[in-house]
Design a protein around this motif. Structure first.
Motif, PDB file in Angstrom:
ATOM      1  N   GLY A 142       6.934  -1.003  -9.833  1.00  0.00           N
ATOM      2  CA  GLY A 142       8.275  -0.562 -10.185  1.00  0.00           C
ATOM      3  C   GLY A 142       9.227  -1.334  -9.294  1.00  0.00           C
ATOM      4  O   GLY A 142       9.752  -2.374  -9.649  1.00  0.00           O
ATOM      5  N   GLY A 143       9.394  -0.831  -8.050  1.00  0.00           N
ATOM      6  CA  GLY A 143      10.192  -1.553  -7.062  1.00  0.00           C
ATOM      7  C   GLY A 143       9.414  -2.619  -6.326  1.00  0.00           C
ATOM      8  O   GLY A 143       9.993  -3.485  -5.673  1.00  0.00           O
ATOM      9  N   GLY A 144       8.072  -2.543  -6.389  1.00  0.00           N
ATOM     10  CA  GLY A 144       7.230  -3.579  -5.808  1.00  0.00           C
ATOM     11  C   GLY A 144       6.740  -3.325  -4.394  1.00  0.00           C
ATOM     12  O   GLY A 144       5.865  -4.045  -3.904  1.00  0.00           O
ATOM     13  N   ALA A 145       7.264  -2.293  -3.713  1.00  0.00           N
ATOM     14  CA  ALA A 145       6.880  -2.066  -2.318  1.00  0.00           C
ATOM     15  C   ALA A 145       5.411  -1.689  -2.181  1.00  0.00           C
ATOM     16  O   ALA A 145       4.724  -2.162  -1.269  1.00  0.00           O
ATOM     17  CB  ALA A 145       7.762  -0.978  -1.703  1.00  0.00           C
ATOM     18  N   PHE A 146       4.930  -0.826  -3.064  1.00  0.00           N
ATOM     19  CA  PHE A 146       3.534  -0.389  -3.013  1.00  0.00           C
ATOM     20  C   PHE A 146       2.585  -1.577  -3.140  1.00  0.00           C
ATOM     21  O   PHE A 146       1.690  -1.779  -2.304  1.00  0.00           O
ATOM     22  CB  PHE A 146       3.274   0.636  -4.121  1.00  0.00           C
ATOM     23  CG  PHE A 146       1.857   0.697  -4.606  1.00  0.00           C
ATOM     24  CD1 PHE A 146       0.836   1.099  -3.753  1.00  0.00           C
ATOM     25  CD2 PHE A 146       1.537   0.366  -5.915  1.00  0.00           C
ATOM     26  CE1 PHE A 146      -0.491   1.152  -4.198  1.00  0.00           C
ATOM     27  CE2 PHE A 146       0.232   0.417  -6.372  1.00  0.00           C
ATOM     28  CZ  PHE A 146      -0.786   0.810  -5.507  1.00  0.00           C
ATOM     29  N   ALA A 147       2.779  -2.384  -4.186  1.00  0.00           N
ATOM     30  CA  ALA A 147       1.876  -3.509  -4.415  1.00  0.00           C
ATOM     31  C   ALA A 147       2.002  -4.541  -3.305  1.00  0.00           C
ATOM     32  O   ALA A 147       0.998  -5.081  -2.824  1.00  0.00           O
ATOM     33  CB  ALA A 147       2.167  -4.145  -5.774  1.00  0.00           C
ATOM     34  N   ARG A 148       3.234  -4.831  -2.883  1.00  0.00           N
ATOM     35  CA  ARG A 148       3.429  -5.801  -1.805  1.00  0.00           C
ATOM     36  C   ARG A 148       2.710  -5.357  -0.539  1.00  0.00           C
ATOM     37  O   ARG A 148       2.001  -6.142   0.102  1.00  0.00           O
ATOM     38  CB  ARG A 148       4.920  -5.988  -1.518  1.00  0.00           C
ATOM     39  CG  ARG A 148       5.162  -6.877  -0.313  1.00  0.00           C
ATOM     40  CD  ARG A 148       6.595  -6.852   0.194  1.00  0.00           C
ATOM     41  NE  ARG A 148       6.655  -7.432   1.532  1.00  0.00           N
ATOM     42  CZ  ARG A 148       7.734  -7.460   2.291  1.00  0.00           C
ATOM     43  NH1 ARG A 148       8.869  -6.915   1.868  1.00  0.00           N
ATOM     44  NH2 ARG A 148       7.685  -8.003   3.501  1.00  0.00           N
ATOM     45  N   ALA A 149       2.882  -4.098  -0.164  1.00  0.00           N
ATOM     46  CA  ALA A 149       2.280  -3.604   1.074  1.00  0.00           C
ATOM     47  C   ALA A 149       0.758  -3.651   1.014  1.00  0.00           C
ATOM     48  O   ALA A 149       0.094  -4.049   1.978  1.00  0.00           O
ATOM     49  CB  ALA A 149       2.759  -2.181   1.358  1.00  0.00           C
ATOM     50  N   ALA A 150       0.189  -3.231  -0.115  1.00  0.00           N
ATOM     51  CA  ALA A 150      -1.266  -3.233  -0.257  1.00  0.00           C
ATOM     52  C   ALA A 150      -1.820  -4.650  -0.152  1.00  0.00           C
ATOM     53  O   ALA A 150      -2.836  -4.897   0.513  1.00  0.00           O
ATOM     54  CB  ALA A 150      -1.665  -2.601  -1.588  1.00  0.00           C
ATOM     55  N   ILE A 151      -1.153  -5.596  -0.813  1.00  0.00           N
ATOM     56  CA  ILE A 151      -1.613  -6.985  -0.783  1.00  0.00           C
ATOM     57  C   ILE A 151      -1.498  -7.575   0.618  1.00  0.00           C
ATOM     58  O   ILE A 151      -2.436  -8.219   1.116  1.00  0.00           O
ATOM     59  CB  ILE A 151      -0.810  -7.822  -1.803  1.00  0.00           C
ATOM     60  CG1 ILE A 151      -1.195  -7.418  -3.226  1.00  0.00           C
ATOM     61  CG2 ILE A 151      -1.050  -9.317  -1.586  1.00  0.00           C
ATOM     62  CD1 ILE A 151      -0.334  -8.042  -4.308  1.00  0.00           C
ATOM     63  N   GLU A 152      -0.360  -7.350   1.275  1.00  0.00           N
ATOM     64  CA  GLU A 152      -0.193  -7.889   2.632  1.00  0.00           C
ATOM     65  C   GLU A 152      -1.246  -7.328   3.582  1.00  0.00           C
ATOM     66  O   GLU A 152      -1.784  -8.054   4.435  1.00  0.00           O
ATOM     67  CB  GLU A 152       1.210  -7.568   3.149  1.00  0.00           C
ATOM     68  CG  GLU A 152       2.303  -8.408   2.523  1.00  0.00           C
ATOM     69  CD  GLU A 152       3.665  -8.170   3.162  1.00  0.00           C
ATOM     70  OE1 GLU A 152       3.746  -7.410   4.155  1.00  0.00           O
ATOM     71  OE2 GLU A 152       4.647  -8.741   2.660  1.00  0.00           O
ATOM     72  N   ALA A 153      -1.540  -6.044   3.450  1.00  0.00           N
ATOM     73  CA  ALA A 153      -2.536  -5.429   4.325  1.00  0.00           C
ATOM     74  C   ALA A 153      -3.905  -6.060   4.127  1.00  0.00           C
ATOM     75  O   ALA A 153      -4.615  -6.363   5.098  1.00  0.00           O
ATOM     76  CB  ALA A 153      -2.595  -3.929   4.077  1.00  0.00           C
ATOM     77  N   MET A 154      -4.285  -6.254   2.862  1.00  0.00           N
ATOM     78  CA  MET A 154      -5.601  -6.816   2.607  1.00  0.00           C
ATOM     79  C   MET A 154      -5.669  -8.287   3.002  1.00  0.00           C
ATOM     80  O   MET A 154      -6.713  -8.771   3.465  1.00  0.00           O
ATOM     81  CB  MET A 154      -5.983  -6.603   1.144  1.00  0.00           C
ATOM     82  CG  MET A 154      -6.139  -5.112   0.816  1.00  0.00           C
ATOM     83  SD  MET A 154      -6.778  -4.779  -0.833  1.00  0.00           S
ATOM     84  CE  MET A 154      -8.504  -5.229  -0.636  1.00  0.00           C
ATOM     85  N   GLU A 155      -4.559  -9.006   2.861  1.00  0.00           N
ATOM     86  CA  GLU A 155      -4.518 -10.381   3.362  1.00  0.00           C
ATOM     87  C   GLU A 155      -4.743 -10.400   4.871  1.00  0.00           C
ATOM     88  O   GLU A 155      -5.497 -11.240   5.392  1.00  0.00           O
ATOM     89  CB  GLU A 155      -3.165 -11.016   3.026  1.00  0.00           C
ATOM     90  CG  GLU A 155      -2.974 -11.359   1.566  1.00  0.00           C
ATOM     91  CD  GLU A 155      -1.567 -11.850   1.267  1.00  0.00           C
ATOM     92  OE1 GLU A 155      -1.397 -12.515   0.226  1.00  0.00           O
ATOM     93  OE2 GLU A 155      -0.643 -11.565   2.065  1.00  0.00           O
TER      94      GLU A 155
END
Length: 485
Positions: free
Chosen positions: A273-286
């Motif tokens: 939606g706003g993208g924060a959830f997906a961005r945070a999850a991806i950055e964490a796994m990176e």
């Protein structure tokens, strides 16, 4: 451990000891958005040990990765966390504990998927969604700076939106004993309004004006931050980078859970939606891969509803630029200056009929991510964001997945980079697929997820239909929010 806040537009690292929520040089002519940079590897061995010892407190296990821990020190951080947990337990009856990751075999069979399917259940989290993680990270950061300054005052917080986001903000703000002003639509659901008032939130209803584009609640929120000096308590990285830090706790958990289970995901499908959830999850796994907790990363895919898909549009434009630079076939002709509804129809037709081209260019971008061919495109997006991302303009959107109808995914830039880096593909889920996914979650699990919460499954179904996910692949989804009824 040393940390900094990097802005791609400024090409500057800002000091973590200085209290910043957004880039101090923010301007509309470039993509100013802060990203947390760990200049030294945190001792993730402590995470493994705590996990093996049975500790599941998210903000306790991963504390040495958080800026608030660096600012407050071990004892100060733990004392503050304990106080917040006491209030959360008093008001909500639970604290932030790792949420379950479970095998969703019955759902996999129902959609004709032969490989493993794992689902992470965020509906059991504080306020019934993943959103509360983001606000907890912001509150810890805010309190660490307040205590460093010696101030007794607690400046009012501001949040925009309705539903999951506002309620999660209200619950966390109450635990921190901060006043919260919620800038919400004039037609806010009465039950949501009552829930917000019961948490002590101040409601400020914002009406949409005729012909107005974008989100009027967001504009009112930004005005309150600028003119009334409220603190931006937003689940949006450009407004408050520390909300992404809090959201990373989900990705850290997922990495430990996958390692514990001995499972390697091929795909992770995240709703936007706003993208924060997906961005945070991806950055964490990176980060977890960089720090040695994961050997490989899955392909990160995202899904948006057919009613509104500004991020899918943005990603397609980025791929078009990559294809042009590399001399690859990508037969999308999108004219930003033409009628938006006509151009959106052209985009949908292209994505439906040319999924092979999309997959080929996405794979090229992943393989060549560090090269000039891809990095120049990202630099172009930073320098000219309005050429890639602008508010949804193809009609007024309506969807059962109302939590995914943000006019602008404010965290689009780093989210797009994460998707490109792994060869992921954003997809558009038809409304009937969103409804079917919610029904499957309800029929085959004990989880009561909303249409937004189960939309990751809708994305997986769409990816399979387009051939981006194969039968034996291991896939993961996150059930992000609890159904309201």
């Amino acid at each position: 451990m040393d940390m900094a806040l990097h802005c791609p537009a400024c090409s500057v690292d800002y000091r973590i000891m200085e209290r910043h929520f957004g880039c101090p040089k923010t301007a509309p002519d470039a993509e100013h958005v802060l990203r947390q940079v760990h200049r030294a590897r945190p001792e993730v061995e402590l995470w493994r040990q705590a996990w093996e010892d049975g500790e599941r407190g998210s903000f306790r296990v991963f504390r040495n990765a958080f800026s608030s821990h660096l600012l407050a020190g071990e004892q100060g951080y733990l004392a503050h966390l304990e106080g917040l947990n006491d209030n959360l337990m008093r008001y909500e009856g639970l604290t932030f504990e790792a949420t379950a990751l479970f095998a969703a075999g019955p759902i996999a069979r129902a959609i004709g998927h032969d490989g493993p399917l794992l689902a992470k259940d965020e509906t059991a989290n504080i306020a019934g969604s993943n959103k509360s993680r983001h606000f907890m990270g912001s509150l810890l950061y805010l309190e660490a700076h307040r205590r460093l300054s010696g101030s007794e005052a607690k400046t009012p917080l501001a949040v925009h939106g309705s539903g999951d986001e506002a309620l999660a903000a209200a619950v966390v703000a109450r635990a921190g004993e901060y006043p919260l002003h919620c800038f919400v639509p004039a037609d806010l659901n009465p039950d949501t309004e009552e829930a917000l008032r019961s948490q002590g939130a101040f409601i400020e209803k914002i009406a949409r004006q005729t012909g107005e584009t974008g989100d009027p609640c967001y504009r009112a929120f930004r005005n309150a931050v600028a003119e009334r000096e409220f603190i931006p308590f937003a689940c949006s990285g450009p407004d408050n980078w520390s909300s992404i830090e809090g959201g990373r706790s989900l990705g850290y958990e997922l990495a430990l859970q996958l390692a514990e289970a001995g499972i390697v995901l091929d795909h992770l499908v995240l709703q936007v939606g706003g993208g924060a959830f997906a961005r945070a999850a991806i950055e964490a796994m990176e980060s977890c891969r960089e720090w040695g907790l994961l050997d490989t990363l899955p392909r990160f895919h995202v899904v948006q509803p057919a009613a509104s898909f500004p991020f899918v549009r943005c990603h397609a434009l980025l791929l078009a630029h990559v294809a042009d630079a590399a001399g690859l076939s990508f037969d999308l002709e999108y004219d930003i200056d033409s009628d938006p509804e006509d151009e959106t129809a052209i985009l949908r037709e292209f994505l439906d009929e040319e999924s092979a081209q999309v997959a080929d260019v996405a794979a090229f971008a992943a393989e060549r991510f560090a090269t000039e061919e891809v990095q120049r495109v990202l630099a172009r997006a930073v320098a000219n964001p309005s050429g890639f991302m602008w508010p949804w303009d193809a009609g007024t959107p309506h969807s059962s997945a109302a939590g995914m109808l943000d006019a602008v995914p404010h965290d689009w830039f780093y989210l797009a980079a994460g998707v490109l880096r792994t060869g992921g593909v954003p997809v558009i889920a038809p409304e009937e697929t969103i409804a079917a996914a919610r029904g499957l979650v309800s029929a085959h699990t004990i989880v009561s997820a909303s249409a937004t919460g189960s939309a990751g499954l809708a994305g997986l179904m769409t990816l399979k239909q387009q051939g981006h996910v194969q039968g034996k692949d291991a896939a993961g989804i996150v059930l992000t929010s609890l159904a309201s009824t």
